[in-house]
Design a protein around this motif. Structure first.
Motif, PDB file in Angstrom:
ATOM      1  N   LEU A  81       0.864  -1.168   0.000  1.00 49.79           N
ATOM      2  CA  LEU A  81       0.000   0.000   0.000  1.00 49.79           C
ATOM      3  C   LEU A  81       0.909   1.229   0.000  1.00 49.79           C
ATOM      4  O   LEU A  81       2.063   1.167   0.430  1.00 49.79           O
ATOM      5  N   VAL A 104      -0.251  -6.212  -0.564  1.00 47.97           N
ATOM      6  CA  VAL A 104      -1.605  -6.476  -1.048  1.00 47.97           C
ATOM      7  C   VAL A 104      -1.568  -7.025  -2.473  1.00 47.97           C
ATOM      8  O   VAL A 104      -0.666  -6.713  -3.253  1.00 47.97           O
ATOM      9  N   ARG A 127      -2.819  -6.862  -5.985  1.00 49.79           N
ATOM     10  CA  ARG A 127      -3.436  -5.860  -6.853  1.00 49.79           C
ATOM     11  C   ARG A 127      -4.264  -6.501  -7.963  1.00 49.79           C
ATOM     12  O   ARG A 127      -5.267  -5.939  -8.394  1.00 49.79           O
ATOM     13  N   SER A 136     -12.983  -2.191  -4.398  1.00 48.45           N
ATOM     14  CA  SER A 136     -12.051  -1.335  -3.668  1.00 48.45           C
ATOM     15  C   SER A 136     -12.342   0.141  -3.865  1.00 48.45           C
ATOM     16  O   SER A 136     -11.633   0.996  -3.319  1.00 48.45           O
ATOM     17  N   TYR A 140      -4.719  -5.129   4.486  1.00 49.29           N
ATOM     18  CA  TYR A 140      -5.513  -4.372   3.528  1.00 49.29           C
ATOM     19  C   TYR A 140      -6.685  -3.613   4.138  1.00 49.29           C
ATOM     20  O   TYR A 140      -7.171  -2.640   3.559  1.00 49.29           O
ATOM     21  N   LEU A 196      -4.420   3.229  -1.479  1.00 52.89           N
ATOM     22  CA  LEU A 196      -4.723   2.341  -2.608  1.00 52.89           C
ATOM     23  C   LEU A 196      -4.055   2.814  -3.891  1.00 52.89           C
ATOM     24  O   LEU A 196      -3.748   2.012  -4.767  1.00 52.89           O
ATOM     25  N   ALA A 220      -7.013  -3.477  -3.806  1.00 47.51           N
ATOM     26  CA  ALA A 220      -6.324  -4.325  -2.836  1.00 47.51           C
ATOM     27  C   ALA A 220      -7.290  -5.465  -2.541  1.00 47.51           C
ATOM     28  O   ALA A 220      -8.247  -5.311  -1.793  1.00 47.51           O
TER      29      ALA A 220
END
Length: 220
Positions: free
Chosen positions: A75, A86, A88, A133, A181, A189, A194
């Motif tokens: 992140l 995280v 993606r 997200s 996350y 983000l 995430a």
């Protein structure tokens, strides 16, 4: 290469703005198609009628019907307080088509990362993932091309061992870690998803798995 200078002058204190535009896959030169770079691909694909053009493609596109890809990152936060990494974009094929076992027939991909006719990159190929997200971008190549553009910064004190561990944990199908996350802000983000829920990326017991790390000399 075309260079244009917005300011002229010399000596200390002078400021210059230089725009560089690189022309590639240009079949209108004297050499025509024979002068194209080796990675130039015709769009629309031959033998399409009417006007067409050429676009450069990289290795991920070249092997898109042989290799599945996913992408992990930090992140956009402070590494001394933000743990882990995280997902993606989950593991999957990125091209307009993908193969099926024991067959030479390919299947149309529901979330391709570029258009099969125009060759244009798609900003949000995985719309459901992005929507979950609250962002407007998705995709493996998209993330690697654009990360840092929204926040205009990158993670500091980035713990590369934690990023590597997250990728290993993904391969081992151990599941995501909520602290990595949950509660991520829009700035953290950085315009990309995430993923909260991980699914097993292993499709075959004999598949070969690789982790490619991209970083700088200031990892921690």
């Amino acid at each position: 290469t075309n260079l244009s200078t917005a300011n002229t002058g010399s000596g200390a204190g002078s400021t210059y703005k230089v725009s560089i535009r690189v022309r590639v896959c240009d079949a209108t030169t004297a050499l025509g198609n024979a002068g194209l770079e080796s990675n130039c691909v015709q769009y629309p694909p031959a033998p399409a009628a009417g006007p067409y053009h050429f676009k450069p493609e990289g290795l991920m596109q070249q092997y898109s019907n042989k290799i599945r890809y996913s992408v992990f990152s930090y992140l956009n936060a402070l590494g001394s307080t933000q743990q882990g990494a995280v997902l993606r974009e989950p593991m999957g094929f990125i091209g307009p088509t993908y193969p099926q076992p024991l067959s030479t027939t390919v299947i149309a991909n529901a979330r391709p990362e570029w258009d099969a006719v125009s060759g244009q990159m798609i900003n949000n190929p995985d719309t459901s993932l992005a929507s979950a997200s609250g962002v407007s971008n998705s995709g493996v190549m998209n993330f690697m091309n654009k990360f840092g553009e929204t926040g205009h910064t990158y993670m500091t004190y980035d713990n590369v061992s934690e990023l590597y561990y997250a990728a290993l944990r993904y391969y081992e199908n151990l599941g995501n870690v909520s602290q990595w996350y949950s509660g991520a802000t829009a700035a953290q983000l950085d315009g990309f998803p995430a993923t909260a829920t991980w699914t097993d990326p292993i499709a075959y017991s004999c598949q070969k798995n690789f982790i490619l790390g991209i970083g700088d000399d200031h990892t921690w």
